[in-house]
Write a protein that holds these residues in place. Structure first.
Motif, PDB file in Angstrom:
ATOM      1  N   PHE A   3       0.882  -1.169   0.000  1.00 13.45           N
ATOM      2  CA  PHE A   3       0.000   0.000   0.000  1.00 13.45           C
ATOM      3  C   PHE A   3       0.913   1.209   0.000  1.00 13.45           C
ATOM      4  CE2 PHE A   3      -2.000   3.502   2.293  1.00 13.45           C
ATOM      5  CZ  PHE A   3      -3.034   3.761   1.405  1.00 13.45           C
ATOM      6  N   SER A   4       0.671   2.125  -0.912  1.00 10.42           N
ATOM      7  CA  SER A   4       1.556   3.279  -1.062  1.00 10.42           C
ATOM      8  C   SER A   4       0.807   4.584  -0.881  1.00 10.42           C
ATOM      9  CB  SER A   4       2.191   3.270  -2.462  1.00 10.42           C
ATOM     10  OG  SER A   4       2.882   2.067  -2.688  1.00 10.42           O
ATOM     11  N   ARG A   5       1.454   5.509  -0.187  1.00  6.64           N
ATOM     12  CA  ARG A   5       0.990   6.890  -0.094  1.00  6.64           C
ATOM     13  C   ARG A   5       2.013   7.738  -0.832  1.00  6.64           C
ATOM     14  NH1 ARG A   5      -3.273   7.158   3.454  1.00  6.64           N
ATOM     15  NH2 ARG A   5      -3.472   9.358   3.003  1.00  6.64           N
ATOM     16  N   THR A  19       0.505   9.305 -14.192  1.00  4.57           N
ATOM     17  CA  THR A  19       1.836   8.833 -14.582  1.00  4.57           C
ATOM     18  C   THR A  19       2.695   8.558 -13.356  1.00  4.57           C
ATOM     19  OG1 THR A  19       1.673  10.037 -16.666  1.00  4.57           O
ATOM     20  CG2 THR A  19       3.880   9.380 -15.967  1.00  4.57           C
ATOM     21  N   LEU A  20       2.574   9.371 -12.344  1.00  2.00           N
ATOM     22  CA  LEU A  20       3.275   9.155 -11.075  1.00  2.00           C
ATOM     23  C   LEU A  20       2.854   7.803 -10.483  1.00  2.00           C
ATOM     24  CD1 LEU A  20       5.170  10.845  -9.151  1.00  2.00           C
ATOM     25  CD2 LEU A  20       3.079  11.575  -8.014  1.00  2.00           C
ATOM     26  N   SER A  21       1.556   7.568 -10.416  1.00  2.00           N
ATOM     27  CA  SER A  21       1.002   6.330  -9.902  1.00  2.00           C
ATOM     28  C   SER A  21       1.449   5.132 -10.734  1.00  2.00           C
ATOM     29  CB  SER A  21      -0.532   6.424  -9.905  1.00  2.00           C
ATOM     30  OG  SER A  21      -1.118   5.168  -9.684  1.00  2.00           O
ATOM     31  N   ASP A  22       1.332   5.251 -12.044  1.00  2.00           N
ATOM     32  CA  ASP A  22       1.710   4.146 -12.936  1.00  2.00           C
ATOM     33  C   ASP A  22       3.203   3.839 -12.854  1.00  2.00           C
ATOM     34  OD1 ASP A  22      -0.938   3.994 -13.738  1.00  2.00           O
ATOM     35  OD2 ASP A  22      -0.597   5.021 -15.650  1.00  2.00           O
ATOM     36  N   SER A  23       4.026   4.848 -12.734  1.00  2.00           N
ATOM     37  CA  SER A  23       5.475   4.643 -12.633  1.00  2.00           C
ATOM     38  C   SER A  23       5.827   3.907 -11.349  1.00  2.00           C
ATOM     39  CB  SER A  23       6.211   5.982 -12.691  1.00  2.00           C
ATOM     40  OG  SER A  23       5.990   6.623 -13.926  1.00  2.00           O
ATOM     41  N   LEU A  24       5.201   4.304 -10.249  1.00  2.00           N
ATOM     42  CA  LEU A  24       5.414   3.606  -8.983  1.00  2.00           C
ATOM     43  C   LEU A  24       5.006   2.148  -9.112  1.00  2.00           C
ATOM     44  CD1 LEU A  24       5.937   3.253  -5.961  1.00  2.00           C
ATOM     45  CD2 LEU A  24       3.668   4.231  -5.548  1.00  2.00           C
ATOM     46  N   HIS A  25       3.837   1.911  -9.663  1.00  2.00           N
ATOM     47  CA  HIS A  25       3.357   0.537  -9.764  1.00  2.00           C
ATOM     48  C   HIS A  25       4.254  -0.298 -10.685  1.00  2.00           C
ATOM     49  CE1 HIS A  25       0.591  -2.664  -9.079  1.00  2.00           C
ATOM     50  NE2 HIS A  25       0.411  -2.836 -10.379  1.00  2.00           N
ATOM     51  N   GLN A  26       4.686   0.275 -11.782  1.00  2.00           N
ATOM     52  CA  GLN A  26       5.587  -0.444 -12.682  1.00  2.00           C
ATOM     53  C   GLN A  26       6.871  -0.854 -11.968  1.00  2.00           C
ATOM     54  OE1 GLN A  26       6.480   1.544 -16.413  1.00  2.00           O
ATOM     55  NE2 GLN A  26       8.209   0.191 -16.803  1.00  2.00           N
ATOM     56  N   ALA A  27       7.446   0.052 -11.201  1.00  2.00           N
ATOM     57  CA  ALA A  27       8.669  -0.267 -10.461  1.00  2.00           C
ATOM     58  C   ALA A  27       8.428  -1.371  -9.433  1.00  2.00           C
ATOM     59  CB  ALA A  27       9.217   0.990  -9.780  1.00  2.00           C
ATOM     60  N   LEU A  28       7.284  -1.354  -8.761  1.00  2.00           N
ATOM     61  CA  LEU A  28       6.960  -2.402  -7.793  1.00  2.00           C
ATOM     62  C   LEU A  28       6.785  -3.756  -8.479  1.00  2.00           C
ATOM     63  CD1 LEU A  28       4.449  -0.454  -5.526  1.00  2.00           C
ATOM     64  CD2 LEU A  28       6.671  -1.364  -4.811  1.00  2.00           C
ATOM     65  N   VAL A  29       6.087  -3.764  -9.605  1.00  2.00           N
ATOM     66  CA  VAL A  29       5.873  -5.013 -10.344  1.00  2.00           C
ATOM     67  C   VAL A  29       7.208  -5.577 -10.822  1.00  2.00           C
ATOM     68  CG1 VAL A  29       4.881  -5.978 -12.474  1.00  2.00           C
ATOM     69  CG2 VAL A  29       3.493  -4.482 -11.015  1.00  2.00           C
ATOM     70  N   GLU A  30       8.044  -4.716 -11.362  1.00  2.00           N
ATOM     71  CA  GLU A  30       9.318  -5.163 -11.939  1.00  2.00           C
ATOM     72  C   GLU A  30      10.337  -5.615 -10.895  1.00  2.00           C
ATOM     73  OE1 GLU A  30      10.869  -2.102 -14.466  1.00  2.00           O
ATOM     74  OE2 GLU A  30       9.169  -2.226 -15.851  1.00  2.00           O
ATOM     75  N   THR A  31      10.404  -4.952  -9.782  1.00  2.00           N
ATOM     76  CA  THR A  31      11.481  -5.241  -8.824  1.00  2.00           C
ATOM     77  C   THR A  31      11.038  -6.012  -7.593  1.00  2.00           C
ATOM     78  OG1 THR A  31      11.233  -3.124  -7.706  1.00  2.00           O
ATOM     79  CG2 THR A  31      12.795  -3.217  -9.557  1.00  2.00           C
ATOM     80  N   PHE A  32       9.788  -5.840  -7.159  1.00  2.30           N
ATOM     81  CA  PHE A  32       9.289  -6.521  -5.966  1.00  2.30           C
ATOM     82  C   PHE A  32       8.405  -7.714  -6.316  1.00  2.30           C
ATOM     83  CE2 PHE A  32       9.395  -3.205  -2.277  1.00  2.30           C
ATOM     84  CZ  PHE A  32      10.749  -3.049  -2.454  1.00  2.30           C
ATOM     85  N   ASN A  33       8.231  -7.992  -7.599  1.00  7.83           N
ATOM     86  CA  ASN A  33       7.361  -9.084  -8.053  1.00  7.83           C
ATOM     87  C   ASN A  33       5.937  -8.940  -7.535  1.00  7.83           C
ATOM     88  OD1 ASN A  33       9.436 -10.428  -9.524  1.00  7.83           O
ATOM     89  ND2 ASN A  33      10.244 -11.158  -7.570  1.00  7.83           N
ATOM     90  N   VAL A  34       5.440  -7.719  -7.522  1.00  5.57           N
ATOM     91  CA  VAL A  34       4.063  -7.449  -7.131  1.00  5.57           C
ATOM     92  C   VAL A  34       3.164  -7.830  -8.308  1.00  5.57           C
ATOM     93  CG1 VAL A  34       2.449  -5.571  -6.606  1.00  5.57           C
ATOM     94  CG2 VAL A  34       4.690  -5.627  -5.519  1.00  5.57           C
ATOM     95  N   PRO A  36       0.439  -7.553 -11.119  1.00  2.69           N
ATOM     96  CA  PRO A  36      -0.043  -6.342 -11.806  1.00  2.69           C
ATOM     97  C   PRO A  36      -1.370  -5.798 -11.275  1.00  2.69           C
ATOM     98  CG  PRO A  36       0.839  -7.876 -13.400  1.00  2.69           C
ATOM     99  CD  PRO A  36       0.823  -8.600 -12.070  1.00  2.69           C
ATOM    100  N   ALA A  37      -2.251  -6.660 -10.804  1.00  2.00           N
ATOM    101  CA  ALA A  37      -3.552  -6.204 -10.306  1.00  2.00           C
ATOM    102  C   ALA A  37      -3.499  -5.717  -8.860  1.00  2.00           C
ATOM    103  CB  ALA A  37      -4.587  -7.324 -10.436  1.00  2.00           C
ATOM    104  N   ASP A  38      -2.372  -5.859  -8.199  1.00  2.00           N
ATOM    105  CA  ASP A  38      -2.229  -5.492  -6.793  1.00  2.00           C
ATOM    106  C   ASP A  38      -1.786  -4.034  -6.695  1.00  2.00           C
ATOM    107  OD1 ASP A  38      -1.779  -5.340  -4.082  1.00  2.00           O
ATOM    108  OD2 ASP A  38      -0.367  -7.005  -4.001  1.00  2.00           O
ATOM    109  N   ILE A  73       4.771  -2.635   2.955  1.00  8.04           N
ATOM    110  CA  ILE A  73       4.778  -3.940   2.305  1.00  8.04           C
ATOM    111  C   ILE A  73       4.613  -5.031   3.341  1.00  8.04           C
ATOM    112  CG2 ILE A  73       6.136  -3.216   0.311  1.00  8.04           C
ATOM    113  CD1 ILE A  73       8.619  -4.389   1.657  1.00  8.04           C
ATOM    114  N   GLY A  74       4.102  -6.175   2.915  1.00  2.00           N
ATOM    115  CA  GLY A  74       3.870  -7.284   3.834  1.00  2.00           C
ATOM    116  C   GLY A  74       5.039  -8.236   3.944  1.00  2.00           C
TER     117      GLY A  74
END
Length: 130
Positions: A3-5, A19-34, A36-38, A73-74
């Protein structure tokens, strides 16, 4: 399950925020293996004088474009993984928004599984639930 603020000054366009939101999510998906729907985020925008930060402490100089990412993060990640995330997010923000890396601050907090409830008043991902 992060969960991000995202905290920044008011005045950015809806497209900038997306774009700020999407960039954050892309980085999380790519590096933290989050997955895509999370994607769970809150964007907090502040008037002048309400977002307080030192312009030079451990970095900088920071400008009025300063953005703080506070990520809960959990599951813990090792230092190398977090470093890859920091670098990837700063790179994406630079590419997508021309945001200077000096204006990006990231704080990560780790929690336990039973400290999350996604719905129905139940602790999340606990095997002993009925």
């Amino acid at each position: 399950m992060p969960f991000s603020r995202i905290a920044l000054h008011q005045g950015k366009s809806a497209q900038y925020l997306q774009t700020l939101s999407d960039s954050l999510h892309q980085a999380l998906v790519e590096t933290f293996n989050v997955p895509p729907a999370d994607k769970f985020q809150a964007i907090d925008q502040y008037r002048p004088g309400e977002l307080i930060y030192d312009r030079d402490y451990l970095g900088g100089p920071r400008s009025v474009d300063y953005v703080l990412f506070y990520i809960t993060i959990g599951r813990p990640r090792d230092t190398a993984t977090k470093q890859r995330f920091y670098q990837r997010l700063a790179a994406l923000l630079g590419e997508n928004l021309q945001l200077r890396p000096e204006d990006v601050m990231i704080v990560i907090t780790t929690t336990q599984l039973d400290e999350w409830s996604f719905s129905a008043g139940r602790a999340s991902m606990i095997e002993s639930q009925p």
